[in-house]
Write a protein that holds these residues in place. Sequence first.
Motif, PDB file in Angstrom:
ATOM      1  N   LEU A   1       0.853  -1.196   0.000  1.00 38.98           N
ATOM      2  CA  LEU A   1       0.000   0.000   0.000  1.00 38.98           C
ATOM      3  C   LEU A   1       0.880   1.233   0.000  1.00 38.98           C
ATOM      4  O   LEU A   1       1.700   1.420   0.903  1.00 38.98           O
ATOM      5  N   TYR A   2       0.696   2.056  -1.025  1.00 38.73           N
ATOM      6  CA  TYR A   2       1.417   3.323  -1.103  1.00 38.73           C
ATOM      7  C   TYR A   2       0.415   4.455  -1.271  1.00 38.73           C
ATOM      8  O   TYR A   2      -0.541   4.337  -2.031  1.00 38.73           O
ATOM      9  N   ASP A   3       0.658   5.550  -0.562  1.00 39.09           N
ATOM     10  CA  ASP A   3      -0.114   6.772  -0.724  1.00 39.09           C
ATOM     11  C   ASP A   3       0.630   7.598  -1.770  1.00 39.09           C
ATOM     12  O   ASP A   3       1.660   8.206  -1.475  1.00 39.09           O
ATOM     13  N   LEU A   4       0.136   7.601  -2.996  1.00 35.40           N
ATOM     14  CA  LEU A   4       0.836   8.245  -4.101  1.00 35.40           C
ATOM     15  C   LEU A   4       0.861   9.759  -3.983  1.00 35.40           C
ATOM     16  O   LEU A   4       1.725  10.408  -4.576  1.00 35.40           O
ATOM     17  N   ARG A   5      -0.033  10.323  -3.209  1.00 35.99           N
ATOM     18  CA  ARG A   5      -0.032  11.769  -2.981  1.00 35.99           C
ATOM     19  C   ARG A   5       1.094  12.158  -2.022  1.00 35.99           C
ATOM     20  O   ARG A   5       1.822  13.107  -2.258  1.00 35.99           O
ATOM     21  N   GLU A   6       1.230  11.411  -0.930  1.00 42.49           N
ATOM     22  CA  GLU A   6       2.237  11.718   0.089  1.00 42.49           C
ATOM     23  C   GLU A   6       3.597  11.087  -0.194  1.00 42.49           C
ATOM     24  O   GLU A   6       4.617  11.563   0.295  1.00 42.49           O
ATOM     25  N   ASP A   7       3.605  10.004  -0.962  1.00 42.28           N
ATOM     26  CA  ASP A   7       4.837   9.243  -1.227  1.00 42.28           C
ATOM     27  C   ASP A   7       4.867   8.827  -2.702  1.00 42.28           C
ATOM     28  O   ASP A   7       4.761   7.645  -3.024  1.00 42.28           O
ATOM     29  N   PRO A   8       5.034   9.788  -3.615  1.00 44.04           N
ATOM     30  CA  PRO A   8       4.976   9.458  -5.045  1.00 44.04           C
ATOM     31  C   PRO A   8       6.097   8.523  -5.508  1.00 44.04           C
ATOM     32  O   PRO A   8       5.954   7.858  -6.531  1.00 44.04           O
ATOM     33  N   ASP A   9       7.183   8.447  -4.755  1.00 42.80           N
ATOM     34  CA  ASP A   9       8.289   7.559  -5.118  1.00 42.80           C
ATOM     35  C   ASP A   9       8.120   6.158  -4.541  1.00 42.80           C
ATOM     36  O   ASP A   9       8.992   5.300  -4.720  1.00 42.80           O
ATOM     37  N   GLU A  10       7.033   5.935  -3.812  1.00 43.37           N
ATOM     38  CA  GLU A  10       6.694   4.623  -3.250  1.00 43.37           C
ATOM     39  C   GLU A  10       7.843   4.052  -2.413  1.00 43.37           C
ATOM     40  O   GLU A  10       8.311   2.944  -2.634  1.00 43.37           O
ATOM     41  N   THR A  11       8.255   4.814  -1.422  1.00 43.44           N
ATOM     42  CA  THR A  11       9.351   4.382  -0.554  1.00 43.44           C
ATOM     43  C   THR A  11       8.878   3.802   0.767  1.00 43.44           C
ATOM     44  O   THR A  11       9.655   3.163   1.466  1.00 43.44           O
ATOM     45  N   LYS A  12       7.607   4.027   1.118  1.00 46.82           N
ATOM     46  CA  LYS A  12       7.103   3.569   2.423  1.00 46.82           C
ATOM     47  C   LYS A  12       5.849   2.715   2.229  1.00 46.82           C
ATOM     48  O   LYS A  12       4.782   3.230   1.893  1.00 46.82           O
ATOM     49  N   ASN A  13       6.004   1.409   2.423  1.00 45.04           N
ATOM     50  CA  ASN A  13       4.864   0.495   2.318  1.00 45.04           C
ATOM     51  C   ASN A  13       4.018   0.632   3.579  1.00 45.04           C
ATOM     52  O   ASN A  13       4.410   0.189   4.657  1.00 45.04           O
ATOM     53  N   LEU A  14       2.851   1.230   3.428  1.00 42.57           N
ATOM     54  CA  LEU A  14       1.966   1.457   4.570  1.00 42.57           C
ATOM     55  C   LEU A  14       1.279   0.184   5.049  1.00 42.57           C
ATOM     56  O   LEU A  14       0.646   0.183   6.099  1.00 42.57           O
ATOM     57  N   ALA A  15       1.409  -0.898   4.285  1.00 45.95           N
ATOM     58  CA  ALA A  15       0.797  -2.171   4.684  1.00 45.95           C
ATOM     59  C   ALA A  15       1.820  -3.107   5.316  1.00 45.95           C
ATOM     60  O   ALA A  15       1.595  -4.307   5.410  1.00 45.95           O
ATOM     61  N   HIS A  16       2.914  -2.564   5.782  1.00 46.23           N
ATOM     62  CA  HIS A  16       3.912  -3.370   6.492  1.00 46.23           C
ATOM     63  C   HIS A  16       3.230  -3.982   7.712  1.00 46.23           C
ATOM     64  O   HIS A  16       2.430  -3.321   8.384  1.00 46.23           O
ATOM     65  N   PRO A  17       3.500  -5.258   8.005  1.00 51.03           N
ATOM     66  CA  PRO A  17       2.808  -5.927   9.124  1.00 51.03           C
ATOM     67  C   PRO A  17       2.858  -5.154  10.446  1.00 51.03           C
ATOM     68  O   PRO A  17       1.902  -5.215  11.225  1.00 51.03           O
ATOM     69  N   ALA A  18       3.910  -4.396  10.692  1.00 45.62           N
ATOM     70  CA  ALA A  18       4.025  -3.676  11.961  1.00 45.62           C
ATOM     71  C   ALA A  18       3.010  -2.545  12.084  1.00 45.62           C
ATOM     72  O   ALA A  18       2.658  -2.149  13.194  1.00 45.62           O
ATOM     73  N   VAL A  19       2.521  -2.026  10.954  1.00 44.86           N
ATOM     74  CA  VAL A  19       1.582  -0.897  10.996  1.00 44.86           C
ATOM     75  C   VAL A  19       0.268  -1.205  10.276  1.00 44.86           C
ATOM     76  O   VAL A  19      -0.560  -0.318  10.093  1.00 44.86           O
ATOM     77  N   LEU A  20       0.074  -2.437   9.869  1.00 50.33           N
ATOM     78  CA  LEU A  20      -1.070  -2.806   9.050  1.00 50.33           C
ATOM     79  C   LEU A  20      -2.401  -2.440   9.693  1.00 50.33           C
ATOM     80  O   LEU A  20      -3.306  -1.947   9.014  1.00 50.33           O
ATOM     81  N   ASP A  21      -2.544  -2.649  10.985  1.00 41.33           N
ATOM     82  CA  ASP A  21      -3.820  -2.348  11.644  1.00 41.33           C
ATOM     83  C   ASP A  21      -4.208  -0.885  11.511  1.00 41.33           C
ATOM     84  O   ASP A  21      -5.393  -0.559  11.460  1.00 41.33           O
ATOM     85  N   SER A  22      -3.226   0.012  11.416  1.00 36.46           N
ATOM     86  CA  SER A  22      -3.525   1.442  11.339  1.00 36.46           C
ATOM     87  C   SER A  22      -4.101   1.838   9.975  1.00 36.46           C
ATOM     88  O   SER A  22      -4.688   2.910   9.848  1.00 36.46           O
ATOM     89  N   VAL A  23      -3.959   1.003   8.975  1.00 40.51           N
ATOM     90  CA  VAL A  23      -4.490   1.303   7.637  1.00 40.51           C
ATOM     91  C   VAL A  23      -5.573   0.299   7.226  1.00 40.51           C
ATOM     92  O   VAL A  23      -5.907   0.190   6.051  1.00 40.51           O
ATOM     93  N   ALA A  24      -6.115  -0.418   8.197  1.00 42.62           N
ATOM     94  CA  ALA A  24      -7.098  -1.476   7.901  1.00 42.62           C
ATOM     95  C   ALA A  24      -8.299  -0.949   7.126  1.00 42.62           C
ATOM     96  O   ALA A  24      -8.791  -1.618   6.210  1.00 42.62           O
ATOM     97  N   GLU A  25      -8.767   0.243   7.455  1.00 38.18           N
ATOM     98  CA  GLU A  25      -9.956   0.781   6.787  1.00 38.18           C
ATOM     99  C   GLU A  25      -9.701   1.024   5.296  1.00 38.18           C
ATOM    100  O   GLU A  25     -10.491   0.606   4.449  1.00 38.18           O
ATOM    101  N   VAL A  26      -8.598   1.680   4.968  1.00 35.70           N
ATOM    102  CA  VAL A  26      -8.315   1.955   3.552  1.00 35.70           C
ATOM    103  C   VAL A  26      -7.953   0.662   2.814  1.00 35.70           C
ATOM    104  O   VAL A  26      -8.318   0.477   1.653  1.00 35.70           O
ATOM    105  N   VAL A  27      -7.260  -0.266   3.472  1.00 34.04           N
ATOM    106  CA  VAL A  27      -6.938  -1.555   2.856  1.00 34.04           C
ATOM    107  C   VAL A  27      -8.221  -2.317   2.522  1.00 34.04           C
ATOM    108  O   VAL A  27      -8.368  -2.855   1.422  1.00 34.04           O
ATOM    109  N   THR A  28      -9.162  -2.345   3.442  1.00 26.68           N
ATOM    110  CA  THR A  28     -10.431  -3.031   3.209  1.00 26.68           C
ATOM    111  C   THR A  28     -11.200  -2.386   2.058  1.00 26.68           C
ATOM    112  O   THR A  28     -11.748  -3.076   1.194  1.00 26.68           O
ATOM    113  N   LYS A  29     -11.229  -1.062   2.041  1.00 26.45           N
ATOM    114  CA  LYS A  29     -11.921  -0.337   0.975  1.00 26.45           C
ATOM    115  C   LYS A  29     -11.295  -0.637  -0.396  1.00 26.45           C
ATOM    116  O   LYS A  29     -11.997  -0.921  -1.366  1.00 26.45           O
ATOM    117  N   LEU A  30      -9.970  -0.597  -0.474  1.00 23.09           N
ATOM    118  CA  LEU A  30      -9.287  -0.875  -1.734  1.00 23.09           C
ATOM    119  C   LEU A  30      -9.407  -2.345  -2.128  1.00 23.09           C
ATOM    120  O   LEU A  30      -9.527  -2.673  -3.313  1.00 23.09           O
TER     121      LEU A  30
END
Length: 158
Positions: free
Chosen positions: A104-133
């Motif tokens: 999961l990359y936020d292309l607005r905030e991270d256009p170079d795709e350097t930070k995977n927001l779906a990393h297991p350590a932080v996955l719960d914090s993005v559960a809503e957007v992951v489920t929606k996508l």
Amino acid sequence: LALAGVSDWKERFPSLPGEDLSVVLRPGEPLPRTHSDPDLCGATLFQFGNARAIPDAAPGEKLPRGFMQAVVTQRWKFGRCFDGSVQGLPTTFAALSTQCDLILYDLREDPDETKNLAHPAVLDSVAEVVTKLNNLLNELVEREACGQLVPWQFKGSS
């Protein structure tokens, strides 16, 4: 086909699923897929399968996750990687997070795709957007890719 000048491709080839995405190459044109949720506008389906990722595994051996389905919107790039033995589309966050490696990359905030927001350590914090996508991805797969997680048929697969 539209780029090749076939403007009536939907009428001429009604069994060919998909959308004309050539409009994204023309500045100022509306996106081919709009949505009431701005996070989901401009969605494009992407699929990849590595036939070599289906080895003859010993019983109980974990298969490599060499298959990918992804959706890219104006804001997000979301992908799920899975092994060829998984057949049902993951519909719950629990199934998704256990059966798939997620991207999961936020292309607005991270256009170079350097930070995977779906990393297991932080996955719960993005559960809503992951489920929606994931729901959007399932919808696109149902509509455009035969409704199967692995739409490819290989020797020995059913």
